[in-house]
Scaffold this motif. Structure first.
Motif, PDB file in Angstrom:
ATOM      1  N   ASP A  59       0.988  45.042   2.135  1.00 61.35           N
ATOM      2  CA  ASP A  59       0.772  45.050   3.576  1.00 61.35           C
ATOM      3  C   ASP A  59       0.412  43.677   4.120  1.00 61.35           C
ATOM      4  O   ASP A  59       0.330  43.474   5.331  1.00 61.35           O
ATOM      5  CB  ASP A  59      -0.314  46.055   3.951  1.00 61.35           C
ATOM      6  CG  ASP A  59      -1.659  45.727   3.318  1.00 61.35           C
ATOM      7  OD1 ASP A  59      -1.690  44.925   2.356  1.00 61.35           O
ATOM      8  OD2 ASP A  59      -2.676  46.266   3.772  1.00 61.35           O
ATOM      9  N   SER A  60       0.183  42.729   3.222  1.00 55.78           N
ATOM     10  CA  SER A  60      -0.138  41.358   3.632  1.00 55.78           C
ATOM     11  C   SER A  60       0.161  40.401   2.493  1.00 55.78           C
ATOM     12  O   SER A  60       0.292  40.815   1.331  1.00 55.78           O
ATOM     13  CB  SER A  60      -1.617  41.236   4.038  1.00 55.78           C
ATOM     14  OG  SER A  60      -2.454  41.457   2.914  1.00 55.78           O
ATOM     15  N   MET A  61       0.296  39.122   2.842  1.00 58.57           N
ATOM     16  CA  MET A  61       0.391  38.045   1.856  1.00 58.57           C
ATOM     17  C   MET A  61      -0.847  37.178   2.000  1.00 58.57           C
ATOM     18  O   MET A  61      -1.335  36.948   3.110  1.00 58.57           O
ATOM     19  CB  MET A  61       1.644  37.204   2.084  1.00 58.57           C
ATOM     20  CG  MET A  61       2.930  37.949   1.865  1.00 58.57           C
ATOM     21  SD  MET A  61       4.358  36.878   2.188  1.00 58.57           S
ATOM     22  CE  MET A  61       5.672  38.080   2.023  1.00 58.57           C
ATOM     23  N   VAL A  62      -1.339  36.694   0.862  1.00 58.47           N
ATOM     24  CA  VAL A  62      -2.548  35.873   0.861  1.00 58.47           C
ATOM     25  C   VAL A  62      -2.282  34.613   0.049  1.00 58.47           C
ATOM     26  O   VAL A  62      -1.639  34.669  -1.008  1.00 58.47           O
ATOM     27  CB  VAL A  62      -3.755  36.636   0.282  1.00 58.47           C
ATOM     28  CG1 VAL A  62      -5.002  35.759   0.279  1.00 58.47           C
ATOM     29  CG2 VAL A  62      -4.018  37.914   1.076  1.00 58.47           C
ATOM     30  N   ILE A  63      -2.736  33.472   0.556  1.00 57.75           N
ATOM     31  CA  ILE A  63      -2.659  32.224  -0.202  1.00 57.75           C
ATOM     32  C   ILE A  63      -4.057  31.823  -0.647  1.00 57.75           C
ATOM     33  O   ILE A  63      -5.054  32.080   0.041  1.00 57.75           O
ATOM     34  CB  ILE A  63      -2.003  31.080   0.596  1.00 57.75           C
ATOM     35  CG1 ILE A  63      -2.711  30.854   1.945  1.00 57.75           C
ATOM     36  CG2 ILE A  63      -0.522  31.346   0.780  1.00 57.75           C
ATOM     37  CD1 ILE A  63      -2.214  29.631   2.684  1.00 57.75           C
ATOM     38  N   TYR A  64      -4.122  31.189  -1.821  1.00 56.74           N
ATOM     39  CA  TYR A  64      -5.358  30.656  -2.375  1.00 56.74           C
ATOM     40  C   TYR A  64      -5.104  29.189  -2.701  1.00 56.74           C
ATOM     41  O   TYR A  64      -4.153  28.869  -3.424  1.00 56.74           O
ATOM     42  CB  TYR A  64      -5.762  31.424  -3.628  1.00 56.74           C
ATOM     43  CG  TYR A  64      -5.925  32.909  -3.393  1.00 56.74           C
ATOM     44  CD1 TYR A  64      -7.103  33.428  -2.887  1.00 56.74           C
ATOM     45  CD2 TYR A  64      -4.875  33.796  -3.683  1.00 56.74           C
ATOM     46  CE1 TYR A  64      -7.248  34.791  -2.663  1.00 56.74           C
ATOM     47  CE2 TYR A  64      -5.009  35.158  -3.471  1.00 56.74           C
ATOM     48  CZ  TYR A  64      -6.204  35.650  -2.957  1.00 56.74           C
ATOM     49  OH  TYR A  64      -6.342  37.003  -2.736  1.00 56.74           O
ATOM     50  N   CYS A  65      -5.935  28.287  -2.178  1.00 56.08           N
ATOM     51  CA  CYS A  65      -5.630  26.855  -2.209  1.00 56.08           C
ATOM     52  C   CYS A  65      -6.695  26.049  -2.942  1.00 56.08           C
ATOM     53  O   CYS A  65      -7.897  26.309  -2.818  1.00 56.08           O
ATOM     54  CB  CYS A  65      -5.522  26.310  -0.783  1.00 56.08           C
ATOM     55  SG  CYS A  65      -4.375  27.207   0.277  1.00 56.08           S
ATOM     56  N   ARG A  66      -6.240  25.063  -3.656  1.00 55.70           N
ATOM     57  CA  ARG A  66      -7.103  24.010  -4.183  1.00 55.70           C
ATOM     58  C   ARG A  66      -7.587  23.147  -3.021  1.00 55.70           C
ATOM     59  O   ARG A  66      -6.833  22.869  -2.085  1.00 55.70           O
ATOM     60  CB  ARG A  66      -6.282  23.162  -5.158  1.00 55.70           C
ATOM     61  CG  ARG A  66      -6.833  21.815  -5.495  1.00 55.70           C
ATOM     62  CD  ARG A  66      -5.802  21.040  -6.303  1.00 55.70           C
ATOM     63  NE  ARG A  66      -6.192  19.658  -6.503  1.00 55.70           N
ATOM     64  CZ  ARG A  66      -5.433  18.753  -7.134  1.00 55.70           C
ATOM     65  NH1 ARG A  66      -4.237  19.108  -7.614  1.00 55.70           N
ATOM     66  NH2 ARG A  66      -5.861  17.512  -7.288  1.00 55.70           N
ATOM     67  N   THR A  67      -8.859  22.697  -3.083  1.00 52.49           N
ATOM     68  CA  THR A  67      -9.394  21.894  -1.985  1.00 52.49           C
ATOM     69  C   THR A  67     -10.271  20.758  -2.486  1.00 52.49           C
ATOM     70  O   THR A  67     -10.666  20.709  -3.656  1.00 52.49           O
ATOM     71  CB  THR A  67     -10.252  22.743  -1.014  1.00 52.49           C
ATOM     72  OG1 THR A  67     -11.545  22.979  -1.597  1.00 52.49           O
ATOM     73  CG2 THR A  67      -9.595  24.060  -0.680  1.00 52.49           C
ATOM     74  N   LEU A  68     -10.591  19.869  -1.557  1.00 48.66           N
ATOM     75  CA  LEU A  68     -11.602  18.833  -1.771  1.00 48.66           C
ATOM     76  C   LEU A  68     -12.971  19.282  -1.253  1.00 48.66           C
ATOM     77  O   LEU A  68     -13.893  18.477  -1.175  1.00 48.66           O
ATOM     78  CB  LEU A  68     -11.199  17.543  -1.046  1.00 48.66           C
ATOM     79  CG  LEU A  68     -10.003  16.786  -1.603  1.00 48.66           C
ATOM     80  CD1 LEU A  68      -9.625  15.631  -0.677  1.00 48.66           C
ATOM     81  CD2 LEU A  68     -10.300  16.247  -3.006  1.00 48.66           C
ATOM     82  N   ASN A 125     -13.163  22.588  -8.105  1.00 46.84           N
ATOM     83  CA  ASN A 125     -13.536  21.180  -8.267  1.00 46.84           C
ATOM     84  C   ASN A 125     -12.306  20.271  -8.186  1.00 46.84           C
ATOM     85  O   ASN A 125     -12.139  19.359  -8.990  1.00 46.84           O
ATOM     86  CB  ASN A 125     -14.272  20.976  -9.592  1.00 46.84           C
ATOM     87  CG  ASN A 125     -13.498  21.543 -10.777  1.00 46.84           C
ATOM     88  OD1 ASN A 125     -12.456  22.153 -10.605  1.00 46.84           O
ATOM     89  ND2 ASN A 125     -13.998  21.342 -11.974  1.00 46.84           N
ATOM     90  N   ASN A 126     -11.447  20.535  -7.182  1.00 44.28           N
ATOM     91  CA  ASN A 126     -10.247  19.739  -6.985  1.00 44.28           C
ATOM     92  C   ASN A 126      -9.341  19.801  -8.204  1.00 44.28           C
ATOM     93  O   ASN A 126      -8.795  18.800  -8.634  1.00 44.28           O
ATOM     94  CB  ASN A 126     -10.602  18.280  -6.639  1.00 44.28           C
ATOM     95  CG  ASN A 126      -9.368  17.439  -6.338  1.00 44.28           C
ATOM     96  OD1 ASN A 126      -8.328  17.958  -5.971  1.00 44.28           O
ATOM     97  ND2 ASN A 126      -9.492  16.138  -6.506  1.00 44.28           N
ATOM     98  N   SER A 127      -9.203  20.973  -8.770  1.00 42.24           N
ATOM     99  CA  SER A 127      -8.283  21.202  -9.879  1.00 42.24           C
ATOM    100  C   SER A 127      -7.296  22.293  -9.489  1.00 42.24           C
ATOM    101  O   SER A 127      -7.642  23.224  -8.757  1.00 42.24           O
ATOM    102  CB  SER A 127      -9.039  21.615 -11.147  1.00 42.24           C
ATOM    103  OG  SER A 127      -9.848  20.564 -11.624  1.00 42.24           O
ATOM    104  N   GLY A 128      -6.077  22.206 -10.004  1.00 42.71           N
ATOM    105  CA  GLY A 128      -5.039  23.159  -9.662  1.00 42.71           C
ATOM    106  C   GLY A 128      -5.374  24.573 -10.123  1.00 42.71           C
ATOM    107  O   GLY A 128      -5.990  24.770 -11.180  1.00 42.71           O
ATOM    108  N   ILE A 129      -4.971  25.573  -9.333  1.00 48.05           N
ATOM    109  CA  ILE A 129      -5.177  26.974  -9.666  1.00 48.05           C
ATOM    110  C   ILE A 129      -3.850  27.710  -9.582  1.00 48.05           C
ATOM    111  O   ILE A 129      -2.879  27.210  -9.021  1.00 48.05           O
ATOM    112  CB  ILE A 129      -6.197  27.638  -8.709  1.00 48.05           C
ATOM    113  CG1 ILE A 129      -5.641  27.673  -7.272  1.00 48.05           C
ATOM    114  CG2 ILE A 129      -7.534  26.917  -8.757  1.00 48.05           C
ATOM    115  CD1 ILE A 129      -6.502  28.447  -6.297  1.00 48.05           C
TER     116      ILE A 129
END
Length: 343
Positions: free
Chosen positions: A213-222, A260-264
């Motif tokens: 019913d939805s799409m969700v994004i999860y992002c690496r950050t600073l 911690n600014n690492s890829g997921i």
């Protein structure tokens, strides 16, 4: 936010609930390698791609692939083959961040980047109709379209949806990271770009999970945490990025998930996200990548836990056998591939 993050780290139960099975280290032909991606060709048979060369950003960095097959509980791996380089108009540029995906019609698609740096790279694509034995000529993506930056895209009845991002520098040399989404029709000829309001986040490399019913994004950050946004209309419009919170065990309140600014990477597991990521240790938010874990609500599995080393940029998929398959950078010299049995 720091108080919540510290609370999270205290609560996180580092107890394996999955069975780890059969790790293999892929021998690469170059001095250095990074940024693996994987796709299942058929049950038990996988293709892994990565970039390799003298070192990241060196002009000789190219895209390599290796086939790996699981037979009777053991991996059998073929030699690496170069399938793409950055030769453009007579000049050699480095390649970056390959992403493999299987088209619903059976084609294998390889996305990758070419350019001197992430601030200046452009998107490229190749296709294969024989599971990676041969590839089409390289095709540059349309202006303004980069393709999936690191994490795998998803296919819908409308076509392809991928998480993309840009890395820029301001006048003082400070990073400006922004996330956007790119949508293509099934022929991969018509592309559209949709912006995501990043608010105060410096975010890149979104991983997409389709909840139906939805799409969700999860992002690496600073920003010391995973950022998330959702879409209710198939990836066209997205809510503003916000810190991602997850309850860690039954009865607990959701807490902010650190980064911690690492890829997921992430996939859907029993209607909840399962992350492959470098967990934060204590209150140290440096880019400490000597640990790599699978983390879901209330449970986790430590895949790598060594005093030194780099185990980073995980790529995670679920195989047709119901097991998890994970590839990642192993000390920038090899690519690790693991089969992990689900409970």
């Amino acid at each position: 936010m720091k108080r919540f993050l510290l609370f999270l780290l205290i609560l996180l139960p580092m107890v394996a609930v999955w069975g780890q099975n059969s790790k293999v280290l892929l021998e690469t032909p170059e001095k250095s390698c990074h940024a693996s991606t994987l796709a299942e060709l058929e049950p038990g048979r996988f293709l892994v791609a990565y970039f390799a060369g003298d070192y990241e950003r060196h002009p000789n960095v190219s895209i390599y692939i290796q086939e790996a097959q699981m037979k009777q509980g053991r991996w059998r791996v073929k030699k690496a083959r170069k399938v793409a380089d950055g030769l453009t108009d007579g000049k050699q540029y480095p390649c970056w961040n390959p992403v493999l995906t299987k088209h619903p019609d059976g084609r294998l698609i390889l996305f990758y980047k070419v350019g001197p740096s992430p601030q200046e790279w452009w998107g490229m694509m190749k296709t294969s109709w024989d599971n990676g034995k041969s590839w089409s000529e390289a095709q540059q993506l349309p202006d303004g379209i980069l393709g999936p930056i690191r994490c795998k895209p998803i296919w819908t009845t409308r076509g392809l949806i991928c998480g993309s991002s840009e890395e820029r520098l301001d006048a003082k040399g400070n990073p400006i990271w922004t996330v956007h989404m790119e949508v293509a029709d099934s022929s991969l000829t018509h592309w559209s770009r949709y912006e995501v309001d990043c608010d105060t986040f410096n975010a890149i490399q979104p991983a997409i999970v389709d909840y139906g019913d939805s799409m969700v994004i999860y992002c690496r950050t600073l920003n010391n945490c995973i950022a998330t946004a959702s879409s209710k209309d198939g990836g066209i419009t997205w809510c503003r990025l916000k810190p991602f919170r997850m309850a860690l065990s039954e009865g607990d309140s959701p807490q902010v998930m650190p980064n911690n600014n690492s890829g997921i990477d992430a996939i859907l597991l029993r209607e909840r996200p399962l992350f492959a990521m470098n967990p934060v240790t204590g209150t140290d938010y440096s880019r400490n990548r000597n640990r790599l874990s699978l983390i879901s609500e209330g449970t986790s599995l430590m895949v790598e836990n060594q005093e030194k080393g780099e185990f980073s940029y995980p790529a995670l998929i679920m195989g047709s056998d119901g097991a998890f398959y994970l590839s990642y950078t192993y000390n920038r010299q090899k690519i690790a591939l693991i089969r992990i049995e689900s409970d």
